[in-house]
Design an enzyme around this catalytic site. Structure first.
Site, PDB file in Angstrom:
ATOM      1  N   SER A 165      -5.837   6.696  -2.823  1.00  0.00           N
ATOM      2  CA  SER A 165      -6.456   7.508  -3.420  1.00  0.00           C
ATOM      3  C   SER A 165      -7.466   7.510  -4.101  1.00  0.00           C
ATOM      4  O   SER A 165      -8.480   7.105  -4.008  1.00  0.00           O
ATOM      5  CB  SER A 165      -5.361   7.053  -4.442  1.00  0.00           C
ATOM      6  N   TYR A 217      -2.809   1.099 -11.770  1.00  0.00           N
ATOM      7  CA  TYR A 217      -2.568   1.965 -10.391  1.00  0.00           C
ATOM      8  C   TYR A 217      -4.157   2.155  -9.915  1.00  0.00           C
ATOM      9  O   TYR A 217      -3.706   2.288  -8.835  1.00  0.00           O
ATOM     10  CB  TYR A 217      -2.553   3.522 -10.860  1.00  0.00           C
TER      11      TYR A 217
HETATM   12  N1  LIG Z   1       0.693  12.666  -4.988  1.00  0.00           N
HETATM   13  C1  LIG Z   1      -0.257  12.297  -4.922  1.00  0.00           C
HETATM   14  O1  LIG Z   1      -0.714  12.454  -6.237  1.00  0.00           O
HETATM   15  C2  LIG Z   1      -0.908  10.654  -4.577  1.00  0.00           C
HETATM   16  C3  LIG Z   1      -2.300  10.663  -4.555  1.00  0.00           C
HETATM   17  C4  LIG Z   1      -3.158  10.525  -4.095  1.00  0.00           C
HETATM   18  C5  LIG Z   1      -2.495   9.309  -3.160  1.00  0.00           C
HETATM   19  N2  LIG Z   1      -0.560   8.858  -3.118  1.00  0.00           N
HETATM   20  C6  LIG Z   1      -0.466   8.098  -1.855  1.00  0.00           C
HETATM   21  O2  LIG Z   1       0.441   8.372  -1.329  1.00  0.00           O
HETATM   22  C7  LIG Z   1       1.117   7.739  -1.428  1.00  0.00           C
HETATM   23  C8  LIG Z   1       2.523   8.485  -0.735  1.00  0.00           C
HETATM   24  O3  LIG Z   1       2.756   9.127  -2.546  1.00  0.00           O
HETATM   25  P1  LIG Z   1       3.160  10.159  -2.243  1.00  0.00           P
HETATM   26  O4  LIG Z   1       2.967  11.363  -3.239  1.00  0.00           O
HETATM   27  O5  LIG Z   1       4.593  10.816  -1.234  1.00  0.00           O
HETATM   28  O6  LIG Z   1       5.209   9.857  -3.581  1.00  0.00           O
HETATM   29  P2  LIG Z   1       6.590   9.565  -3.874  1.00  0.00           P
HETATM   30  O7  LIG Z   1       7.185  10.640  -2.996  1.00  0.00           O
HETATM   31  O8  LIG Z   1       7.153   9.379  -5.054  1.00  0.00           O
HETATM   32  O9  LIG Z   1       6.372   9.031  -2.372  1.00  0.00           O
HETATM   33  C9  LIG Z   1       6.749   6.879  -2.351  1.00  0.00           C
HETATM   34  C10 LIG Z   1       7.118   6.699  -1.042  1.00  0.00           C
HETATM   35  O10 LIG Z   1       6.391   4.674  -1.752  1.00  0.00           O
HETATM   36  C11 LIG Z   1       8.384   4.966  -1.478  1.00  0.00           C
HETATM   37  N3  LIG Z   1       8.110   3.103  -1.556  1.00  0.00           N
HETATM   38  C12 LIG Z   1       8.096   3.266  -3.355  1.00  0.00           C
HETATM   39  N4  LIG Z   1       7.905   1.627  -3.831  1.00  0.00           N
HETATM   40  C13 LIG Z   1       8.732   1.212  -2.261  1.00  0.00           C
HETATM   41  C14 LIG Z   1       9.089  -0.478  -2.167  1.00  0.00           C
HETATM   42  N5  LIG Z   1       8.506  -0.797  -3.203  1.00  0.00           N
HETATM   43  N6  LIG Z   1       9.294  -0.230  -1.329  1.00  0.00           N
HETATM   44  C15 LIG Z   1       9.152   1.212   0.119  1.00  0.00           C
HETATM   45  N7  LIG Z   1       8.977   1.889  -0.335  1.00  0.00           N
HETATM   46  C16 LIG Z   1       8.372   2.179  -1.726  1.00  0.00           C
HETATM   47  C17 LIG Z   1       8.957   5.254  -1.771  1.00  0.00           C
HETATM   48  O11 LIG Z   1      10.472   5.319  -1.472  1.00  0.00           O
HETATM   49  P3  LIG Z   1      11.876   4.251  -1.984  1.00  0.00           P
HETATM   50  O12 LIG Z   1      11.813   4.962  -2.717  1.00  0.00           O
HETATM   51  O13 LIG Z   1      13.327   4.923  -1.429  1.00  0.00           O
HETATM   52  O14 LIG Z   1      11.338   3.016  -1.487  1.00  0.00           O
HETATM   53  C18 LIG Z   1       9.187   6.913  -1.304  1.00  0.00           C
HETATM   54  O15 LIG Z   1       9.416   7.027  -0.075  1.00  0.00           O
HETATM   55  C19 LIG Z   1       1.519   6.464  -2.441  1.00  0.00           C
HETATM   56  O16 LIG Z   1       0.421   5.393  -1.734  1.00  0.00           O
HETATM   57  C20 LIG Z   1       0.765   7.311  -3.790  1.00  0.00           C
HETATM   58  O17 LIG Z   1      -0.442   6.323  -4.359  1.00  0.00           O
HETATM   59  C21 LIG Z   1      -0.694   9.671  -3.651  1.00  0.00           C
END
Ligand SMILES: NC(=O)c1ccc[n+]([C@@H]2O[C@H](COP(=O)([O-])OP(=O)(O)OC[C@H]3O[C@@H](n4cnc5c(N)ncnc54)[C@H](OP(=O)(O)O)[C@@H]3O)[C@@H](O)[C@H]2O)c1
Length: 254
Positions: A140, A153
């Site tokens: 991130s 985070y």
């Molecule tokens: N959206 C943003 O603004 C943003 C910005 C920078 C970086 N990111 C990073 O991008 C990545 C994906 O985020 P996203 O935006 O796609 O969020 P999201 O829609 O909330 O998806 C998160 C994913 O991680 C999985 N997950 C969470 N805890 C888990 C666990 N203990 N074991 C296995 N899977 C787990 C969730 O599935 P389950 O809950 O079903 O396990 C879900 O598939 C993250 O690492 C986040 O920090 C996001």
């Protein structure tokens, strides 16, 4: 790429992970998608198959060491050994530092750093033996700079960037690369949850809260999951880039 590569994408049931899995499927990779919500990973795997890919859905909590080992062996049996690991599963909860507790802190470190550590530990020896591998960590902008109300985070994503850099140095020159992608706010559930939280705490509307987050990105807009997926595809094909933090902040690219 000569052989059909096998990719394992954690957090592949929705959002960024789902976009990466489908982009890899379009590239001809076999994809395994892992997360806790079985219905969601099965949905992504079905859609990857519709694109002509071989796909596997795996129910996995990345914080469970034994389950991580079992999942990697299940992928190897069904699709072959993992050539591309995308550590994408992550959580983000905001709170003023003084209102956080040890559970909040440890939850972020377990999912966002210990999970990637466990997965990487399972697949890296095989990649090195075969002389080819890619580890892509979805960090991130919070892995590179500080912001208020997201101390756990931010610390976890800085740690993930540190792991990326250390491991990249360790495997350099052996056919394996380890890189991080560092997006600003991306249009996924994570941002919608954050916007609902801001709206509840500030009295702003949900739409206003989303707009505040979009403006916080240097490019002034939310990033699309497909943009993160495109960066991941580029890293899969790129033999030279190692130990980099690929910044996606919504700015125009030349
Ligand atoms: N959206 C943003 O603004 C943003 C910005 C920078 C970086 N990111 C990073 O991008 C990545 C994906 O985020 P996203 O935006 O796609 O969020 P999201 O829609 O909330 O998806 C998160 C994913 O991680 C999985 N997950 C969470 N805890 C888990 C666990 N203990 N074991 C296995 N899977 C787990 C969730 O599935 P389950 O809950 O079903 O396990 C879900 O598939 C993250 O690492 C986040 O920090 C996001």
């Amino acid at each position: 790429m000569a052989a059909r590569r096998v990719a394992l994408i954690t957090g592949g049931g929705r959002g960024i992970g789902r976009a990466i899995a489908l982009a890899f499927a379009r590239e001809g990779l076999a994809v395994a998608v892992a997360a806790r919500t079985r219905r969601q990973v099965e949905g992504t795997a079905d859609d990857a198959r519709d694109l002509g890919a071989t796909a596997l859905a795996v129910a996995l909590d990345v914080t469970e060491p034994a389950a991580v080992g079992t999942a990697v062996r299940e992928v190897a049996r069904a699709l072959g050994p993992v050539d591309v690991l995308v550590n994408n599963a992550g959580i983000a909860e905001s709170a003023p530092f003084a209102k956080t507790d040890l559970d909040h802190w440890e939850r972020h470190l377990r999912v966002n750093v210990t999970g990637p550590y466990l997965l990487t530990r399972e697949v890296l020896p095989g990649m090195l033996e075969r002389g080819w591998g890619r580890v892509v960590n979805i960090a991130s902008l919070a892995g590179l700079a500080g912001a208020p109300y997201v101390s756990a985070y931010t610390a976890s994503k800085h740690a993930l960037v540190g792991l990326t850099r250390a491991l990249a140095a360790e495997v350099a020159g052996q056919g394996v690369t380890v890189n991080a992608i560092c997006p600003g706010y991306v249009a996924t559930d994570m941002v919608w949850r954050g916007a609902r939280n801001i709206a509840a705490k500030t009295g702003r509307s949900f739409e206003e809260a989303v707009a505040v987050m979009a403006r916080a990105n240097p490019g002034g807009r939310l990033i699309e999951p497909g943009e993160v997926a495109a960066a991941a595809v580029t890293l899969v094909h790129d033999e030279r880039t190692n130990g980099e933090t690929v910044i996606l902040d919504g700015s125009p690219r030349n």
